[in-house]
Design a protein around this motif. Structure first.
Motif, PDB file in Angstrom:
ATOM      1  N   GLN A 140       0.833  -1.207   0.000  1.00 25.48           N
ATOM      2  CA  GLN A 140       0.000   0.000   0.000  1.00 25.48           C
ATOM      3  C   GLN A 140       0.867   1.257   0.000  1.00 25.48           C
ATOM      4  OE1 GLN A 140      -2.662  -0.579   3.420  1.00 25.48           O
ATOM      5  NE2 GLN A 140      -4.383  -0.654   1.988  1.00 25.48           N
ATOM      6  N   LEU A 141       1.890   1.248   0.852  1.00 33.67           N
ATOM      7  CA  LEU A 141       2.783   2.409   0.931  1.00 33.67           C
ATOM      8  C   LEU A 141       3.519   2.621  -0.388  1.00 33.67           C
ATOM      9  CD1 LEU A 141       4.274   1.936   4.517  1.00 33.67           C
ATOM     10  CD2 LEU A 141       2.593   3.635   3.780  1.00 33.67           C
ATOM     11  N   LYS A 142       3.932   1.507  -1.017  1.00 31.64           N
ATOM     12  CA  LYS A 142       4.614   1.619  -2.312  1.00 31.64           C
ATOM     13  C   LYS A 142       3.691   2.218  -3.365  1.00 31.64           C
ATOM     14  CE  LYS A 142       7.880  -2.195  -1.675  1.00 31.64           C
ATOM     15  NZ  LYS A 142       8.272  -3.554  -2.120  1.00 31.64           N
ATOM     16  N   GLU A 143       2.442   1.719  -3.372  1.00 30.25           N
ATOM     17  CA  GLU A 143       1.478   2.239  -4.349  1.00 30.25           C
ATOM     18  C   GLU A 143       1.174   3.702  -4.077  1.00 30.25           C
ATOM     19  OE1 GLU A 143      -1.862  -0.326  -4.103  1.00 30.25           O
ATOM     20  OE2 GLU A 143      -0.882  -1.999  -5.143  1.00 30.25           O
ATOM     21  N   GLN A 144       1.062   4.029  -2.778  1.00 31.14           N
ATOM     22  CA  GLN A 144       0.811   5.426  -2.422  1.00 31.14           C
ATOM     23  C   GLN A 144       1.975   6.307  -2.863  1.00 31.14           C
ATOM     24  OE1 GLN A 144       0.082   6.029   1.748  1.00 31.14           O
ATOM     25  NE2 GLN A 144      -0.004   8.252   1.579  1.00 31.14           N
ATOM     26  N   ALA A 145       3.198   5.804  -2.587  1.00 32.84           N
ATOM     27  CA  ALA A 145       4.386   6.564  -3.006  1.00 32.84           C
ATOM     28  C   ALA A 145       4.439   6.699  -4.519  1.00 32.84           C
ATOM     29  CB  ALA A 145       5.646   5.876  -2.484  1.00 32.84           C
ATOM     30  N   ARG A 146       4.072   5.599  -5.224  1.00 26.81           N
ATOM     31  CA  ARG A 146       4.066   5.642  -6.684  1.00 26.81           C
ATOM     32  C   ARG A 146       3.052   6.659  -7.191  1.00 26.81           C
ATOM     33  NH1 ARG A 146       4.271   0.607  -7.378  1.00 26.81           N
ATOM     34  NH2 ARG A 146       2.027   0.164  -7.456  1.00 26.81           N
ATOM     35  N   ASP A 147       1.867   6.673  -6.544  1.00 26.01           N
ATOM     36  CA  ASP A 147       0.848   7.651  -6.936  1.00 26.01           C
ATOM     37  C   ASP A 147       1.322   9.068  -6.654  1.00 26.01           C
ATOM     38  OD1 ASP A 147      -0.785   5.600  -7.722  1.00 26.01           O
ATOM     39  OD2 ASP A 147      -1.931   5.531  -5.859  1.00 26.01           O
ATOM     40  N   GLU A 148       1.973   9.219  -5.490  1.00 24.03           N
ATOM     41  CA  GLU A 148       2.496  10.555  -5.151  1.00 24.03           C
ATOM     42  C   GLU A 148       3.577  10.959  -6.135  1.00 24.03           C
ATOM     43  OE1 GLU A 148       3.775  10.259  -1.151  1.00 24.03           O
ATOM     44  OE2 GLU A 148       1.740  10.373  -0.288  1.00 24.03           O
ATOM     45  N   ASN A 149       4.413   9.975  -6.500  1.00 27.85           N
ATOM     46  CA  ASN A 149       5.460  10.283  -7.482  1.00 27.85           C
ATOM     47  C   ASN A 149       4.864  10.659  -8.830  1.00 27.85           C
ATOM     48  OD1 ASN A 149       7.560   9.815  -5.721  1.00 27.85           O
ATOM     49  ND2 ASN A 149       7.776   7.656  -6.267  1.00 27.85           N
ATOM     50  N   LYS A 150       3.782   9.962  -9.189  1.00 26.67           N
ATOM     51  CA  LYS A 150       3.109  10.297 -10.446  1.00 26.67           C
ATOM     52  C   LYS A 150       2.564  11.709 -10.395  1.00 26.67           C
ATOM     53  CE  LYS A 150       1.789   5.630 -11.915  1.00 26.67           C
ATOM     54  NZ  LYS A 150       0.654   4.711 -12.175  1.00 26.67           N
ATOM     55  N   ASP A 151       1.937  12.037  -9.239  1.00 27.35           N
ATOM     56  CA  ASP A 151       1.423  13.403  -9.085  1.00 27.35           C
ATOM     57  C   ASP A 151       2.558  14.409  -9.141  1.00 27.35           C
ATOM     58  OD1 ASP A 151      -1.126  12.425  -8.836  1.00 27.35           O
ATOM     59  OD2 ASP A 151      -1.134  12.449  -6.645  1.00 27.35           O
ATOM     60  N   GLN A 152       3.679  14.046  -8.455  1.00 26.82           N
ATOM     61  CA  GLN A 152       4.826  14.951  -8.450  1.00 26.82           C
ATOM     62  C   GLN A 152       5.413  15.085  -9.846  1.00 26.82           C
ATOM     63  OE1 GLN A 152       5.666  16.678  -5.873  1.00 26.82           O
ATOM     64  NE2 GLN A 152       7.398  17.707  -6.817  1.00 26.82           N
ATOM     65  N   GLU A 153       5.521  13.952 -10.551  1.00 24.02           N
ATOM     66  CA  GLU A 153       6.040  13.995 -11.921  1.00 24.02           C
ATOM     67  C   GLU A 153       5.123  14.812 -12.822  1.00 24.02           C
ATOM     68  OE1 GLU A 153       6.449   9.968 -13.083  1.00 24.02           O
ATOM     69  OE2 GLU A 153       8.216   9.586 -11.842  1.00 24.02           O
ATOM     70  N   LYS A 154       3.805  14.650 -12.595  1.00 21.32           N
ATOM     71  CA  LYS A 154       2.852  15.414 -13.386  1.00 21.32           C
ATOM     72  C   LYS A 154       3.025  16.910 -13.140  1.00 21.32           C
ATOM     73  CE  LYS A 154      -2.099  15.915 -14.302  1.00 21.32           C
ATOM     74  NZ  LYS A 154      -3.456  15.473 -13.922  1.00 21.32           N
ATOM     75  N   LYS A 155       3.192  17.268 -11.847  1.00 19.33           N
ATOM     76  CA  LYS A 155       3.384  18.680 -11.513  1.00 19.33           C
ATOM     77  C   LYS A 155       4.692  19.199 -12.106  1.00 19.33           C
ATOM     78  CE  LYS A 155       0.750  18.534  -7.197  1.00 19.33           C
ATOM     79  NZ  LYS A 155       0.812  18.644  -5.712  1.00 19.33           N
ATOM     80  N   GLN A 156       5.741  18.355 -11.996  1.00 15.35           N
ATOM     81  CA  GLN A 156       7.026  18.765 -12.565  1.00 15.35           C
ATOM     82  C   GLN A 156       6.925  18.940 -14.075  1.00 15.35           C
ATOM     83  OE1 GLN A 156       9.729  15.749 -11.255  1.00 15.35           O
ATOM     84  NE2 GLN A 156      10.034  16.656  -9.230  1.00 15.35           N
TER      85      GLN A 156
END
Length: 331
Positions: A140-156
């Motif tokens: 769950q934490l990995k998926e959450q981190a992956r989703d957060e990274n996706k959001d961060q990558e999207k923002k970047q």
């Protein structure tokens, strides 16, 4: 979890727990009720699944809690299940089907084992539950981190795209400014050249006018100029020197401007050459006028005294040249 709830569960599943040696009900009472991580609602008896031939199969117990990632199938084995070779074959087919079609962990305990090692079996089940919970939470934490990274990558990416757009706009603006500067510089050169040309034409006309006056004065001076006119002649000469100095300054400014802005077109170069030629011509004229004044000032005049009319004409002519040269200086 209270024993009352487990007793109620046992009562509801009485049919599924029937066994000639009563092993399954005893397993619930002696093992499952002593595992604090589960409750009756997490346990299914005689859990139904299908094998590769789509035949219904059953597992003794299935512990499940999707919110915690717990999926454990438990099978109790006794020697009564294995009577011949067909039973062995059926056992492995059933087990393979369970592993392939039930998403979870399979634990098999021989009846003779768990009856004499209840504490070890309880510890093993609890460890399996804890490990599944840990793995589930980690996932769950990995998926959450992956989703957060996706959001961060999207923002970047959005920031990069915005910067790219801004850079493109700035690049275009810089290009426009450069083109406008080049255009303005060319216009400024043309304007400066035109102003210089007009100024030179004006100076030429004025100098021609001065030359005519001096020429006229020279003719009269051959016959009648007295010493009272020396100061006026000196003044005229000084003014002419100042005019020459100003023309030199104009020429210097034109040289500096052309050096900074680089005259490129053949038309501009021709205009610049013409301006210089006219400037040089003006300087020659000024030098000639200055020499003429000096000659007038040093001329040996006739010894006889000038009559009143000659003096007045000479004085008037000098006043005219001084006035015109002074007017030129003011312009």
């Amino acid at each position: 979890m209270s024993l009352k709830q487990w007793e109620d569960w046992i009562e509801r599943n009485k049919v599924n727990l029937e066994h000639e040696a009563d092993f399954e009900e005893r397993f619930v009472r002696e093992i499952l009720t002593k595992i604090p991580e589960i409750s009756p609602k997490n346990v299914t008896s005689q859990y139904l699944f299908k094998d590769q031939s789509n035949v219904n199969r059953y597992i003794d117990f299935f512990i499940s809690d999707p919110s915690r990632g717990i999926k454990i199938a438990i099978e109790l084995d006794g020697k009564s299940k294995i009577k011949n070779m067909d039973d062995w074959v059926n056992l492995f087919v059933r087990q393979n089907a369970l592993v392939s079609n039930v998403d979870g962990l399979l634990l098999r305990f021989a009846n003779v084992y768990w009856l004499h090692n209840d504490r070890l079996v309880i510890a093993e089940i609890r460890f399996s539950i804890s490990k599944q919970e840990h793995d589930f939470k980690s996932q769950q934490l990995k998926e959450q981190a992956r989703d957060e990274n996706k959001d961060q990558e999207k923002k970047q990416l959005e920031v990069i795209e915005a910067l790219s757009t801004k850079m493109t706009a700035l690049e275009q603006e810089l290009k426009n400014l450069t083109e406008q500067k080049e255009k303005n510089t060319t216009q400024e050169i043309q304007k400066q050249t035109e102003n210089t040309r007009k100024g030179i034409e004006t100076l030429t006309l004025k100098m021609d006018s001065i030359a005519n006056v001096l020429n006229e004065l020279s003719k009269k001076g051959e016959r009648a100029v007295d010493h009272s006119s020396e100061e006026e002649l000196k003044t005229a000469r000084i003014i002419i020197e100042e005019i020459a100095s100003k023309i030199n300054a104009i020429e210097g400014g034109l040289n500096s401007f052309n050096h900074e802005n680089s005259i490129n077109s053949s038309e501009e170069k021709a205009q610049e050459t013409k301006s210089r030629e006219t400037m040089n011509s003006l300087l020659v004229k000024i030098n000639g006028l200055e020499k003429e004044l000096q000659d007038l000032n040093q001329k040996q005049f006739e010894q006889r005294p000038l009559n009143l009319e000659d003096k007045e004409k000479t004085s008037e002519a000098l006043k005219i040249i001084v006035s015109k040269i002074s007017h030129l200086e003011n312009d």
